[in-house]
Scaffold this motif. Structure first.
Motif, short mmCIF file in Angstrom:
data_model
loop_
_atom_site.label_atom_id
_atom_site.label_comp_id
_atom_site.label_asym_id
_atom_site.label_seq_id
_atom_site.Cartn_x
_atom_site.Cartn_y
_atom_site.Cartn_z
N GLY A 119 33.16 24.88 39.20
CA GLY A 119 31.71 24.79 39.17
C GLY A 119 31.15 23.91 38.08
N ASP A 120 31.87 23.77 36.99
CA ASP A 120 31.37 22.91 35.93
C ASP A 120 32.45 21.96 35.40
N ASP A 121 33.34 21.59 36.30
CA ASP A 121 34.39 20.62 36.00
C ASP A 121 35.42 21.10 34.99
N ARG A 122 35.42 22.39 34.61
CA ARG A 122 36.46 22.88 33.71
C ARG A 122 37.82 22.80 34.37
N GLY A 123 37.86 22.97 35.68
CA GLY A 123 39.13 22.95 36.40
C GLY A 123 39.87 21.65 36.25
N ASP A 124 39.13 20.55 35.99
CA ASP A 124 39.78 19.26 35.82
C ASP A 124 40.48 19.16 34.46
N ASP A 125 40.02 19.91 33.48
CA ASP A 125 40.52 19.77 32.12
C ASP A 125 41.39 20.93 31.67
N VAL A 126 41.40 22.03 32.40
CA VAL A 126 42.10 23.23 31.97
C VAL A 126 43.17 23.57 33.00
N HIS A 127 44.38 23.75 32.54
CA HIS A 127 45.47 24.01 33.46
C HIS A 127 46.15 25.34 33.21
N ALA A 128 45.62 26.16 32.35
CA ALA A 128 46.21 27.46 32.06
C ALA A 128 45.86 28.45 33.17
N PRO A 129 46.74 29.41 33.41
CA PRO A 129 46.42 30.43 34.42
C PRO A 129 45.37 31.41 33.90
N VAL A 130 44.79 32.15 34.83
CA VAL A 130 43.87 33.23 34.51
C VAL A 130 44.72 34.49 34.39
N PHE A 131 44.42 35.35 33.41
CA PHE A 131 45.21 36.56 33.29
C PHE A 131 44.36 37.77 32.92
N GLU A 132 44.90 38.95 33.26
CA GLU A 132 44.33 40.22 32.86
C GLU A 132 45.35 40.90 31.96
N ARG A 133 44.89 41.62 30.94
CA ARG A 133 45.79 42.38 30.07
C ARG A 133 45.39 43.84 30.13
N TYR A 134 46.40 44.70 30.25
CA TYR A 134 46.18 46.14 30.31
C TYR A 134 47.01 46.82 29.23
N GLU A 135 46.34 47.56 28.37
CA GLU A 135 47.09 48.36 27.42
C GLU A 135 47.83 49.45 28.20
N SER A 136 48.89 49.98 27.63
CA SER A 136 49.77 50.89 28.36
C SER A 136 49.07 52.15 28.86
N ASP A 137 47.96 52.53 28.25
CA ASP A 137 47.27 53.75 28.69
C ASP A 137 46.22 53.48 29.78
N ARG A 138 46.09 52.24 30.23
CA ARG A 138 45.11 51.90 31.27
C ARG A 138 45.79 51.70 32.61
N ASP A 139 45.13 52.12 33.67
CA ASP A 139 45.65 51.98 35.03
C ASP A 139 45.23 50.62 35.59
N PRO A 140 46.19 49.72 35.83
CA PRO A 140 45.83 48.38 36.30
C PRO A 140 45.38 48.33 37.76
N THR A 141 45.43 49.45 38.47
CA THR A 141 45.02 49.44 39.88
C THR A 141 43.58 49.89 40.08
N THR A 142 42.89 50.27 39.01
CA THR A 142 41.49 50.65 39.15
C THR A 142 40.61 49.46 38.82
N THR A 143 39.41 49.43 39.38
CA THR A 143 38.50 48.31 39.12
C THR A 143 37.64 48.53 37.89
N ALA A 144 37.67 49.72 37.33
CA ALA A 144 36.85 50.01 36.15
C ALA A 144 37.45 49.38 34.89
N ASP A 145 36.60 48.92 34.03
CA ASP A 145 36.99 48.48 32.69
C ASP A 145 38.02 47.35 32.69
N ARG A 146 37.90 46.42 33.62
CA ARG A 146 38.81 45.28 33.65
C ARG A 146 38.28 44.17 32.76
N GLU A 147 39.19 43.43 32.20
CA GLU A 147 38.83 42.27 31.42
C GLU A 147 39.79 41.15 31.81
N ILE A 148 39.23 40.01 32.17
CA ILE A 148 40.07 38.88 32.53
C ILE A 148 39.83 37.75 31.54
#
Length: 157
Positions: A119-148
């Protein structure tokens, strides 16, 4: 828009490897992927840097909507891991920390790809993947409290 991109917090991250179970396609069964990683728990526990878990999204095909999604752990070394596991390098970059309100991984990946990166041409300059991180006490299958973490150009923020 399911992502709040108005003045996001940015953080430097990267220079690490995530190893885990991969899925390529347009439809992700997150629960099944996270369950399948249990089959490799011994390998990943021995190689893992800590107990945090990651989901990594990359290689989005804009025409077909297909993308690669890997769920796993940060590892120091991939030499002793099963050949069935996929390793993804997360390069050092500046990432916007976003808090999504989406119902599915597909919805989130497509929106990040279409609206945030392209949408703002960042895709042309950035080649890193998108990621989510979950601390061990968080359930990665729920949609609540996600951070990407979405890569951004350093001069954007």
């Amino acid at each position: 828009m399911v992502l709040d991109t108005e003045e996001p917090e940015t953080e430097r991250h990267g220079n690490f490897t995530v190893a885990g179970v991969a899925h390529r396609g347009t439809d992700v069964d997150e629960a099944a992927l996270w369950d399948s990683i249990d089959d490799y728990a011994d390998h990943l526990d021995d190689a893992a840097v800590d107990t945090d878990r990651y989901a990594v999204m990359f290689d989005v095909d804009a025409d077909s909507g297909e993308f690669t999604y890997v769920v796993g752990r940060e590892v120091e070394d991939t030499d002793e891991l099963s050949a069935e596991l996929t390793a993804v390098e997360i390069p050092q970059a500046t990432y916007a920390a976003l808090h999504p309100e989406y119902e599915s991984v597909e919805e989130m990946v497509l929106e990040v790809h279409e609206e945030v990166l392209d949408g703002d041409d960042r895709g042309d300059d950035v080649h890193a993947p998108v990621f989510e991180r979950y601390e061990s006490d968080r359930d990665p299958t729920t949609t609540a409290d996600r951070e990407i973490y979405v890569p951004v150009r350093d001069d954007e923020y």
